[in-house]
Design an enzyme around this catalytic site. Structure first.
Site, PDB file in Angstrom:
ATOM      1  N   ASN A 194       0.834  -1.203   0.000  1.00  0.00           N
ATOM      2  CA  ASN A 194       0.000   0.000   0.000  1.00  0.00           C
ATOM      3  C   ASN A 194       0.868   1.251   0.000  1.00  0.00           C
ATOM      4  O   ASN A 194       1.962   1.281   0.592  1.00  0.00           O
ATOM      5  CB  ASN A 194      -0.993   0.002   1.171  1.00  0.00           C
ATOM      6  CG  ASN A 194      -0.356  -0.165   2.521  1.00  0.00           C
ATOM      7  OD1 ASN A 194       0.671  -0.819   2.643  1.00  0.00           O
ATOM      8  ND2 ASN A 194      -0.962   0.406   3.551  1.00  0.00           N
ATOM      9  N   ILE A 195       0.383   2.254  -0.699  1.00  0.00           N
ATOM     10  CA  ILE A 195       1.114   3.520  -0.804  1.00  0.00           C
ATOM     11  C   ILE A 195       0.148   4.649  -0.487  1.00  0.00           C
ATOM     12  O   ILE A 195      -0.874   4.820  -1.173  1.00  0.00           O
ATOM     13  CB  ILE A 195       1.713   3.685  -2.225  1.00  0.00           C
ATOM     14  CG1 ILE A 195       2.680   2.520  -2.513  1.00  0.00           C
ATOM     15  CG2 ILE A 195       2.436   5.031  -2.338  1.00  0.00           C
ATOM     16  CD1 ILE A 195       3.191   2.470  -3.921  1.00  0.00           C
ATOM     17  N   GLU A 196       0.450   5.364   0.564  1.00  0.00           N
ATOM     18  CA  GLU A 196      -0.426   6.465   0.996  1.00  0.00           C
ATOM     19  C   GLU A 196       0.218   7.787   0.608  1.00  0.00           C
ATOM     20  O   GLU A 196       1.401   7.834   0.259  1.00  0.00           O
ATOM     21  CB  GLU A 196      -0.626   6.379   2.521  1.00  0.00           C
ATOM     22  CG  GLU A 196      -1.254   5.052   2.919  1.00  0.00           C
ATOM     23  CD  GLU A 196      -1.441   4.906   4.428  1.00  0.00           C
ATOM     24  OE1 GLU A 196      -0.935   5.757   5.186  1.00  0.00           O
ATOM     25  OE2 GLU A 196      -2.099   3.925   4.834  1.00  0.00           O
ATOM     26  N   CYS A 205      -4.160   0.514  -2.405  1.00  0.00           N
ATOM     27  CA  CYS A 205      -3.915  -0.687  -1.604  1.00  0.00           C
ATOM     28  C   CYS A 205      -2.900  -1.606  -2.292  1.00  0.00           C
ATOM     29  O   CYS A 205      -2.710  -1.572  -3.510  1.00  0.00           O
ATOM     30  CB  CYS A 205      -5.207  -1.477  -1.415  1.00  0.00           C
ATOM     31  SG  CYS A 205      -6.465  -0.617  -0.492  1.00  0.00           S
ATOM     32  N   GLU A 207      -3.097  -4.737  -2.977  1.00  0.00           N
ATOM     33  CA  GLU A 207      -3.668  -5.655  -3.967  1.00  0.00           C
ATOM     34  C   GLU A 207      -3.774  -4.999  -5.334  1.00  0.00           C
ATOM     35  O   GLU A 207      -3.479  -5.610  -6.367  1.00  0.00           O
ATOM     36  CB  GLU A 207      -5.076  -6.100  -3.544  1.00  0.00           C
ATOM     37  CG  GLU A 207      -5.119  -6.855  -2.234  1.00  0.00           C
ATOM     38  CD  GLU A 207      -5.321  -5.944  -1.033  1.00  0.00           C
ATOM     39  OE1 GLU A 207      -4.715  -4.840  -0.994  1.00  0.00           O
ATOM     40  OE2 GLU A 207      -6.057  -6.327  -0.119  1.00  0.00           O
ATOM     41  N   CYS A 238     -10.188  -4.730   0.645  1.00  0.00           N
ATOM     42  CA  CYS A 238     -11.277  -3.753   0.746  1.00  0.00           C
ATOM     43  C   CYS A 238     -12.217  -3.926  -0.448  1.00  0.00           C
ATOM     44  O   CYS A 238     -11.910  -4.634  -1.412  1.00  0.00           O
ATOM     45  CB  CYS A 238     -10.725  -2.339   0.806  1.00  0.00           C
ATOM     46  SG  CYS A 238     -10.155  -1.713  -0.793  1.00  0.00           S
ATOM     47  N   CYS A 241     -10.783  -3.111  -3.923  1.00  0.00           N
ATOM     48  CA  CYS A 241      -9.857  -4.143  -4.415  1.00  0.00           C
ATOM     49  C   CYS A 241     -10.612  -5.391  -4.846  1.00  0.00           C
ATOM     50  O   CYS A 241     -10.258  -6.028  -5.838  1.00  0.00           O
ATOM     51  CB  CYS A 241      -8.825  -4.487  -3.349  1.00  0.00           C
ATOM     52  SG  CYS A 241      -7.615  -3.174  -3.140  1.00  0.00           S
TER      53      CYS A 241
HETATM   54  N1  THU Z   1      -4.997  -1.561   2.798  1.00  0.00           N
HETATM   55  C1  THU Z   1      -4.448  -2.391   1.852  1.00  0.00           C
HETATM   56  O1  THU Z   1      -3.435  -2.060   1.246  1.00  0.00           O
HETATM   57  N2  THU Z   1      -5.067  -3.576   1.600  1.00  0.00           N
HETATM   58  C2  THU Z   1      -6.112  -4.053   2.316  1.00  0.00           C
HETATM   59  O2  THU Z   1      -6.557  -5.167   2.051  1.00  0.00           O
HETATM   60  C3  THU Z   1      -6.721  -3.250   3.384  1.00  0.00           C
HETATM   61  C4  THU Z   1      -6.213  -1.848   3.505  1.00  0.00           C
HETATM   62  C5  THU Z   1      -4.299  -0.320   3.117  1.00  0.00           C
HETATM   63  C6  THU Z   1      -4.928   0.927   2.659  1.00  0.00           C
HETATM   64  C7  THU Z   1      -4.375   1.934   3.643  1.00  0.00           C
HETATM   65  O3  THU Z   1      -3.113   2.362   3.191  1.00  0.00           O
HETATM   66  C8  THU Z   1      -4.175   1.150   4.908  1.00  0.00           C
HETATM   67  O4  THU Z   1      -4.184  -0.218   4.520  1.00  0.00           O
HETATM   68  C9  THU Z   1      -5.215   1.385   5.967  1.00  0.00           C
HETATM   69  O5  THU Z   1      -6.488   1.248   5.447  1.00  0.00           O
END
Ligand code: THU
Length: 281
Positions: A194-196, A205, A207, A238, A241
């Site tokens: 995941n990259i915020e 996310c 995935e 989520c 995804c």
């Molecule tokens: N996130 C994912 O990368 N995959 C998931 O299946 C659930 C959530 C990430 C998104 C965000 O960066 C962090 O987790 C918190 O929601």
């Protein structure tokens, strides 16, 4: 022609998207070959002279059971899902089974016993065009492996790959790091994390990163995805995804895990009931 078990003819109207005629013919030829080779029956394609992109696919089933086996055949399913990407299909005569709009991707009938190795289908390799030079070492940063599972030769440890990918997560805002590893039909593994960012909303996310990496390199056939987070409870994908995985990967096997153990296995169709996808457009 009322859907009774004795009727052994199916007819579908196929409207091919302009520009994809050649691809469609290749897929239809491959479909026909599988039907013959496996004794399911035979198939013919009738062109509508008034409409250059319109065809009628006529299937003569050996018998009702052969039609059932054909619909459950992963080679056939892979070909059909490829055809669905480039054509609109309307079932005109359904002589082999009752109408079931969910059947293609829901894949109800696929049992492990009839599909011991989902990576062996010729059609999957045919379509799975990633890394055309065949050099598995090129792009080694993407390729995860060759770590294989002990005791199960040939099977790549995608959970381990997802754990490693998680280390690259950029989760400065949530502090919730996730890793994913997506396996393609030819056994290549694409990882993601995941990259915020400061806007929060543009977060992506793990995935979807994995899936978009794979798609952007020409892969279109997928078998499994592992998702790893550092939590005792499973971290399932989520909703966004699930939609993307479904549309591009179909009924994937989903392995959930934390840093030390697997926390669950699911089929995507169970996590995304009644999905919306291109068949409904
Ligand atoms: N996130 C994912 O990368 N995959 C998931 O299946 C659930 C959530 C990430 C998104 C965000 O960066 C962090 O987790 C918190 O929601």
């Amino acid at each position: 022609m009322n859907g009774s078990d004795t009727v052994r003819l199916s007819v579908s109207l196929v409207e091919v998207t302009a520009g994809h005629e050649e691809e469609f013919h290749k897929l239809a030829t491959a479909f026909e070959a599988v039907l013959l080779a496996k004794g399911y029956g035979r198939s013919e394609l009738v062109r509508d002279e008034a409409h250059p992109h319109r065809f009628y696919a006529v299937r003569h089933w050996a018998d009702a059971a052969a039609a059932e086996r054909c619909h459950a055949d992963p080679d056939i399913q892979a070909l059909t899902s490829q055809i669905y990407r480039i054509a609109r299909i309307t079932h005109v005569v359904n002589g082999a089974r009752k109408p079931d709009p969910m059947r293609l991707l829901l894949d109800e009938r696929r049992a492990p016993s009839i599909e011991p190795d989902r990576r062996t289908g010729f059609d999957r390799r045919m379509r799975d065009v990633g890394r055309p030079d065949g050099d598995r070492r090129a792009g080694a940063d993407r390729r995860v492996g060759p770590r294989r599972l002990r005791g199960r030769p040939g099977e790549i440890d995608i959970v381990a790959a997802a754990r490693r990918a998680r280390e690259y997560a950029d989760a400065a805002f949530s502090r919730f790091k996730v890793g994913a590893a997506l396996e393609t039909g030819d056994g290549t593994v694409f990882t993601g994390c995941n990259i915020e960012n400061a806007t929060y909303g543009l977060t992506i996310c793990a995935e979807r990163v994995a899936m978009f990496k794979a798609l952007s390199e020409g892969h279109h056939v997928f078998t499994r995805i592992a998702i790893v987070a550092d939590t005792d409870a499973p971290t399932p994908p989520c909703g966004a995804c699930r939609q993307i995985l479904w549309e591009f990967g179909g009924n994937l096997d989903i392995y959930l895990a934390n840093l030390t153990a697997e926390t669950g296995r699911h089929q995507l169709k169970m996590l995304l009931p009644l999905p919306f996808d291109a068949r409904l457009l």
